[in-house]
Design a protein around this motif. Structure first.
Motif, PDB file in Angstrom:
ATOM      1  N   PRO A 251       0.735  -1.134   0.015  1.00 12.13           N
ATOM      2  CA  PRO A 251       0.050   0.027  -0.076  1.00 12.13           C
ATOM      3  C   PRO A 251       0.910   1.191  -0.138  1.00 12.13           C
ATOM      4  CG  PRO A 251       0.476  -0.952   2.242  1.00 12.13           C
ATOM      5  CD  PRO A 251       1.103  -1.843   1.228  1.00 12.13           C
ATOM      6  N   LEU A 252       0.342   2.367   0.162  1.00 12.95           N
ATOM      7  CA  LEU A 252       0.872   3.578   0.251  1.00 12.95           C
ATOM      8  C   LEU A 252       0.955   3.785   1.871  1.00 12.95           C
ATOM      9  CD1 LEU A 252      -0.862   5.846  -2.578  1.00 12.95           C
ATOM     10  CD2 LEU A 252       1.478   5.020  -2.592  1.00 12.95           C
ATOM     11  N   TRP A 253       2.099   4.018   2.365  1.00 15.44           N
ATOM     12  CA  TRP A 253       2.276   3.902   3.901  1.00 15.44           C
ATOM     13  C   TRP A 253       1.941   5.402   4.434  1.00 15.44           C
ATOM     14  CZ3 TRP A 253       1.524  -0.448   6.009  1.00 15.44           C
ATOM     15  CH2 TRP A 253       2.032  -1.616   5.383  1.00 15.44           C
ATOM     16  N   ASN A 254       1.221   5.353   5.532  1.00 19.74           N
ATOM     17  CA  ASN A 254       1.416   6.785   6.255  1.00 19.74           C
ATOM     18  C   ASN A 254       0.963   8.181   5.453  1.00 19.74           C
ATOM     19  OD1 ASN A 254       1.720   5.653   8.808  1.00 19.74           O
ATOM     20  ND2 ASN A 254       3.899   5.209   8.258  1.00 19.74           N
ATOM     21  N   VAL A 255      -0.230   8.038   4.981  1.00 16.77           N
ATOM     22  CA  VAL A 255      -0.765   9.221   3.926  1.00 16.77           C
ATOM     23  C   VAL A 255      -1.809  10.111   4.586  1.00 16.77           C
ATOM     24  CG1 VAL A 255       0.441   8.039   1.901  1.00 16.77           C
ATOM     25  CG2 VAL A 255      -2.168   7.644   2.810  1.00 16.77           C
ATOM     26  N   ASP A 256      -1.879  11.172   4.031  1.00 16.54           N
ATOM     27  CA  ASP A 256      -3.302  12.116   4.286  1.00 16.54           C
ATOM     28  C   ASP A 256      -4.214  12.000   3.009  1.00 16.54           C
ATOM     29  OD1 ASP A 256      -3.019  13.137   7.002  1.00 16.54           O
ATOM     30  OD2 ASP A 256      -1.556  14.410   6.232  1.00 16.54           O
ATOM     31  N   LEU A 257      -5.513  11.851   3.257  1.00 17.36           N
ATOM     32  CA  LEU A 257      -6.277  12.036   2.018  1.00 17.36           C
ATOM     33  C   LEU A 257      -7.194  13.208   2.166  1.00 17.36           C
ATOM     34  CD1 LEU A 257      -7.609   8.156   2.469  1.00 17.36           C
ATOM     35  CD2 LEU A 257      -5.865   9.192   1.222  1.00 17.36           C
ATOM     36  N   ASP A 341     -19.138   0.020  -6.283  1.00 13.38           N
ATOM     37  CA  ASP A 341     -19.192   1.116  -7.164  1.00 13.38           C
ATOM     38  C   ASP A 341     -17.917   2.125  -7.194  1.00 13.38           C
ATOM     39  OD1 ASP A 341     -21.752   0.861  -8.114  1.00 13.38           O
ATOM     40  OD2 ASP A 341     -22.710   2.209  -6.617  1.00 13.38           O
ATOM     41  N   PRO A 342     -17.342   2.715  -8.133  1.00 11.26           N
ATOM     42  CA  PRO A 342     -16.115   3.347  -8.026  1.00 11.26           C
ATOM     43  C   PRO A 342     -16.144   4.343  -6.954  1.00 11.26           C
ATOM     44  CG  PRO A 342     -16.693   3.225 -10.222  1.00 11.26           C
ATOM     45  CD  PRO A 342     -17.772   2.735  -9.602  1.00 11.26           C
ATOM     46  N   ALA A 343     -15.015   4.639  -6.259  1.00  9.41           N
ATOM     47  CA  ALA A 343     -14.900   5.474  -5.137  1.00  9.41           C
ATOM     48  C   ALA A 343     -14.683   6.920  -5.721  1.00  9.41           C
ATOM     49  CB  ALA A 343     -13.825   5.167  -4.060  1.00  9.41           C
ATOM     50  N   ALA A 344     -14.948   7.959  -4.750  1.00  9.56           N
ATOM     51  CA  ALA A 344     -14.400   9.455  -5.454  1.00  9.56           C
ATOM     52  C   ALA A 344     -13.038   9.468  -5.313  1.00  9.56           C
ATOM     53  CB  ALA A 344     -15.114  10.325  -4.334  1.00  9.56           C
ATOM     54  N   TYR A 345     -12.471  10.200  -6.405  1.00  9.34           N
ATOM     55  CA  TYR A 345     -11.222  10.526  -6.453  1.00  9.34           C
ATOM     56  C   TYR A 345     -10.800  11.343  -5.319  1.00  9.34           C
ATOM     57  CZ  TYR A 345      -6.920  12.310  -8.216  1.00  9.34           C
ATOM     58  OH  TYR A 345      -5.482  12.629  -8.347  1.00  9.34           O
ATOM     59  N   VAL A 346      -9.543  10.876  -4.614  1.00  7.25           N
ATOM     60  CA  VAL A 346      -9.013  11.635  -3.635  1.00  7.25           C
ATOM     61  C   VAL A 346      -7.509  11.963  -3.786  1.00  7.25           C
ATOM     62  CG1 VAL A 346     -10.587  10.846  -1.829  1.00  7.25           C
ATOM     63  CG2 VAL A 346      -8.608   9.600  -2.394  1.00  7.25           C
ATOM     64  N   VAL A 347      -7.157  13.059  -3.305  1.00  2.70           N
ATOM     65  CA  VAL A 347      -5.720  13.222  -3.556  1.00  2.70           C
ATOM     66  C   VAL A 347      -5.078  12.480  -2.231  1.00  2.70           C
ATOM     67  CG1 VAL A 347      -4.112  15.408  -3.421  1.00  2.70           C
ATOM     68  CG2 VAL A 347      -6.095  15.443  -4.567  1.00  2.70           C
ATOM     69  N   VAL A 348      -3.683  12.052  -2.576  1.00  2.00           N
ATOM     70  CA  VAL A 348      -3.089  11.191  -1.633  1.00  2.00           C
ATOM     71  C   VAL A 348      -1.793  12.012  -1.273  1.00  2.00           C
ATOM     72  CG1 VAL A 348      -2.038   9.111  -0.784  1.00  2.00           C
ATOM     73  CG2 VAL A 348      -4.139   9.253  -2.307  1.00  2.00           C
ATOM     74  N   LEU A 349      -1.432  12.296  -0.147  1.00  2.04           N
ATOM     75  CA  LEU A 349      -0.364  13.065   0.142  1.00  2.04           C
ATOM     76  C   LEU A 349       0.488  12.544   1.387  1.00  2.04           C
ATOM     77  CD1 LEU A 349      -1.751  16.724   0.555  1.00  2.04           C
ATOM     78  CD2 LEU A 349      -0.483  15.850  -1.381  1.00  2.04           C
ATOM     79  N   PRO A 350       2.048  12.613   1.240  1.00  4.13           N
ATOM     80  CA  PRO A 350       2.390  12.039   2.547  1.00  4.13           C
ATOM     81  C   PRO A 350       2.339  12.705   3.650  1.00  4.13           C
ATOM     82  CG  PRO A 350       3.976  13.274   1.182  1.00  4.13           C
ATOM     83  CD  PRO A 350       2.783  13.260   0.480  1.00  4.13           C
ATOM     84  N   ARG A 351       2.289  11.568   4.815  1.00  7.57           N
ATOM     85  CA  ARG A 351       1.846  12.486   6.277  1.00  7.57           C
ATOM     86  C   ARG A 351       3.224  12.932   6.845  1.00  7.57           C
ATOM     87  NH1 ARG A 351      -2.224   9.148  10.215  1.00  7.57           N
ATOM     88  NH2 ARG A 351      -0.635   7.427   9.779  1.00  7.57           N
TER      89      ARG A 351
END
Length: 351
Positions: A251-257, A341-351
């Motif tokens: 996965p992507l580890w320790n991220v902010d959405l 159903d497809p999820a909403a698009y979210v921006v993933v940022l490092p935490r």
């Protein structure tokens, strides 16, 4: 004849070594030894000693740490007058001795003595302790005396048996020990060893400290903050190992959405963006602000799930005790993404 003296004294052969050396007055009467004879044997230069009221050691030398433990438990858990551990003192001539139940009632060792029995390296050796803490029911009408310090509990935990001694579980023993300590470093060492040594999870410790109203003491709060950080680091290591050892996709580890150009949705410990599955380690501990913390926690989860993101919560305890089962929970959530159903698009940022 004294009605407390058995007609046919019982032999001592059914007792363990330490039980033969440390006996209560009721036990001695049950074995045919009167109160007067016990007192005579405890005179200066005599072969016995009275360690605590109604508790005797049957030799003249200094008591061992094991003998002091049993003496404190016998004092705190001694049976009602005229009985021995729930068995009537009067017995029939020639009757075969029945096996004795546990002699300590529902009492148990707690505090630093219990931690020493749990093999805490940061706890003092048993023999160096001036007092042995014994946990008793709130209704017990006894006072602390000598080296036996009684700690009353509204609800007694289930004792663990260690070397034949009933011992309080680690979280309760820690709370009772911390209640007597003013040294911040000593408190921190004990709490840290409890987590690093795998004795219990931080949340269980904080729960006991909170119930004992110890979280108002600044040195305890500082130690708890370090404890929670320590516990989280250990849980994260276990999470990395679970993903690696059970073949889950990275996965992507320790991220902010956050939503594009919109509000911050919150941080997560792992996020599988292709499947819109987020994982959070539930390392919350019961504190005075628990309601507010839980409300925020629940709000974040509900918001993410409304956006079509599946949120998996895993506790450190489940990671430790059932990593394979938790990996299956994550794998199921990942596989189920094809049916949603497809999820909403979210921006993933490092935490």
């Amino acid at each position: 004849m004294n009605h407390n003296t058995p007609l046919s004294p019982r032999p001592l052969s059914h007792l363990s070594d330490v039980q033969r050396r440390v006996l209560s007055a009721a036990q001695l009467r049950h074995h045919g030894v009167s109160a007067a004879r016990s007192a005579a044997k405890c005179r200066p230069g005599g072969p016995w000693q009275q360690l605590l009221p109604g508790v005797f050691v049957l030799h003249p030398g200094p008591p061992t740490s094991e003998e002091r433990l049993h003496a404190a438990l016998l004092y705190a858990g001694r049976p009602a007058e005229g009985t021995l551990r729930g068995v009537p003192a009067q017995s029939q001539p020639g009757a075969a001795p029945a096996p004795d139940p546990a002699p300590y009632g529902d009492t148990m060792v707690t505090g630093l003595a219990a931690l020493a029995l749990h093999r805490f390296s940061s706890a003092p050796p048993l023999l160096s302790l001036d007092q042995i803490d014994v946990l008793v029911a709130r209704t017990r009408r006894l006072r602390s005396t000598g080296f036996a310090r009684l700690i009353r509990a509204h609800a007694l935990p289930r004792a663990q048996e260690i070397t034949g001694v009933p011992v309080a579980p680690v979280p309760r023993a820690l709370a009772d020990a911390v209640a007597q300590l003013t040294d911040a470093n000593a408190v921190r060492r004990l709490l840290t060893e409890a987590v690093r040594g795998g004795h219990c999870e931080p949340a269980a410790i904080v729960k006991e400290l909170n119930q004992a109203r110890l979280l108002t003491r600044s040195h305890v709060v500082d130690a708890v903050d370090s404890l929670l950080a320590e516990g989280r680091a250990i849980a994260e290591d276990r999470l990395y190992a679970m993903v690696r050892e059970h073949g889950l996709p990275d996965p992507l580890w320790n991220v902010d959405l956050r939503l594009p150009g919109g509000p911050h949705l919150g941080g997560v410990d792992a996020y599988w963006s292709d499947q819109a599955v987020a994982l959070e380690l539930d390392t919350r501990a019961p504190r005075h602000d628990e309601d507010a913390m839980w409300s925020e926690y629940a709000r974040k989860r509900e918001h993410l799930e409304r956006l079509g993101i599946t949120v998996v919560h895993i506790t450190p305890k489940k990671l430790r005790d059932a990593a394979e089962q938790q990996a299956m929970v994550v794998r199921t959530a990942l596989m189920a993404s094809d049916d949603r159903d497809p999820a909403a698009y979210v921006v993933v940022l490092p935490r």
